[in-house]
Enzyme design. Structure first.
Site, PDB file in Angstrom:
ATOM      1  N   LYS A 103     -12.310  -8.072  -9.626  1.00  0.00           N
ATOM      2  CA  LYS A 103     -12.907  -8.398  -8.324  1.00  0.00           C
ATOM      3  C   LYS A 103     -14.335  -8.912  -8.538  1.00  0.00           C
ATOM      4  O   LYS A 103     -15.212  -8.141  -8.946  1.00  0.00           O
ATOM      5  CB  LYS A 103     -12.899  -7.176  -7.408  1.00  0.00           C
ATOM      6  CG  LYS A 103     -11.502  -6.852  -6.889  1.00  0.00           C
ATOM      7  CD  LYS A 103     -11.501  -5.751  -5.868  1.00  0.00           C
ATOM      8  CE  LYS A 103     -10.098  -5.606  -5.259  1.00  0.00           C
ATOM      9  NZ  LYS A 103      -9.990  -4.429  -4.365  1.00  0.00           N
TER      10      LYS A 103
ATOM     11  N   LYS B 151       0.839  -1.195   0.000  1.00  0.00           N
ATOM     12  CA  LYS B 151       0.000   0.000   0.000  1.00  0.00           C
ATOM     13  C   LYS B 151       0.882   1.256   0.000  1.00  0.00           C
ATOM     14  O   LYS B 151       1.893   1.327   0.705  1.00  0.00           O
ATOM     15  CB  LYS B 151      -0.912   0.011   1.238  1.00  0.00           C
ATOM     16  CG  LYS B 151      -1.940  -1.104   1.279  1.00  0.00           C
ATOM     17  CD  LYS B 151      -3.028  -0.908   0.252  1.00  0.00           C
ATOM     18  CE  LYS B 151      -4.111  -1.965   0.389  1.00  0.00           C
ATOM     19  NZ  LYS B 151      -5.205  -1.782  -0.583  1.00  0.00           N
TER      20      LYS B 151
END
Length: 333
Positions: free
Chosen positions: A242, A146
């Site tokens: 996703k 991240k």
């Protein structure tokens, strides 16, 4: 076969370490688990990947539950005999998250769930000595980092791991124009891709970043038409698929095929899932071209709705048919 009833449960385990992203800090992961019951006396489960609030996407857990309850009033007692017929019933759901949850259960009704083995792709939110030790011990094939103000130092620390994993970066649409300078400093570090650098895509800025590393879309990959538009109009070479955002594993499979046919690399994305959803993420990851966002059993939580889901062996994850333990679930209703 037809659905006669359903039970809704909550799963709400604490993260072993808080999840810190540019958008939120999460200490617990509340999830909705839905049990569909058929006239044949069997139960089939789906796991919802939405969150309690709309920090990540507009649809929340409450929205999904309301959608599925309304759907049940419509479809309970309606017979279906094939997976394709069941999917047509699922098409009546209003939200993609709800459809994904239900399709997970419907898939299980008509398919034999087999053992699956895939590469391990870890995601880390801030590096600590503990997390580095865990990565050294578990040896993921790919680590997604991240974005933080310390991204340059974090990349160096990951490159110091003995097993030399591939490194990807997830910016969560948080970069400003000023951050491009930092991205360009990583040009020679062989970054696998950077995920969602900007909230609004601009060709000039993406072209500049693309000189340093491939660009991936994630949040923007909401359906096939949008994906086609983005990869046509912008320098996008990786798509994070996703299934919960797309409305189910059936739709995700169709999109994976189109992307493969058009030479776009793919990653299957999860969302801090429990073991039931992680099995289906793994099922799709077999068809992705890059290591996907799948973690081993016990990586995020001490307790899971599916125990021992994803055993780690030599940088690979082995999944068996998921068996849901309802005793760890709360608030049956």
């Amino acid at each position: 076969m037809y659905i006669v009833d359903a039970t809704f449960y909550d799963m709400n385990a604490a993260f072993k370490q808080p999840i810190v992203t540019p958008k939120v800090c999460l200490e617990r992961r509340k999830a909705l688990i839905v049990e569909l019951k058929t006239n044949e006396g069997e139960s089939y489960f789906g796991e919802c990947n939405a969150f309690e609030t709309d920090w990540y996407a507009p649809t929340t857990i409450a929205d999904v539950e309301a959608d599925i309850r309304a759907w049940l009033e419509d479809v309970c007692g309606k017979s279906f005999y094939t997976y394709e017929e069941a999917l047509k019933l699922a098409d009546r759901l209003e939200t993609t998250d709800a459809r994904h949850t239900v399709v997970m259960a419907l898939y299980t009704m008509f398919h034999e769930l087999e053992d699956i083995t895939v590469d391990y792709g870890a995601t880390v939110s801030g590096l600590t000595e503990e997390s580095l030790n865990t990565l050294e011990e578990t040896q993921p094939q790919r680590i997604k980092l991240k974005w933080t103000p310390h991204v340059l130092e974090d990349v160096q620390r990951l490159q110091g791991l003995t097993h030399q994993p591939a490194i990807a970066i997830d910016a969560n649409e948080s970069l400003s124009d000023q951050d491009i300078t930092t991205v360009l400093k990583l040009k020679d570090q062989h970054i696998l891709y950077i995920e969602e650098p900007f909230k609004t895509l601009k060709v000039e800025e993406l072209d500049e970043i693309n000189h340093a590393m491939p660009v991936a879309i994630d949040e923007k990959a909401t359906d096939l038409d949008r994906i086609k538009s983005f990869v046509s109009d912008y320098p996008i070479s990786v798509v994070v698929v996703k299934p919960f955002r797309l409305g189910g594993i059936d739709r995700a499979m169709n999109i994976l095929k189109w992307l493969s046919d058009n030479n776009i690399q793919t990653v299957i994305g999860g969302m801090y899932e429990y073991g039931l959803s992680r099995y289906f993420t793994t099922l799709l990851a077999q068809y992705a071209s890059l290591p996907s966002d799948i973690t081993p059993s016990g990586y995020y939580y001490d307790t899971d709705v599916v125990p021992n889901s994803g055993c780690l062996e030599n940088g690979q994850l082995k999944f068996s048919k998921p068996s849901v333990e309802t005793k760890v679930l709360d608030n049956a209703r």
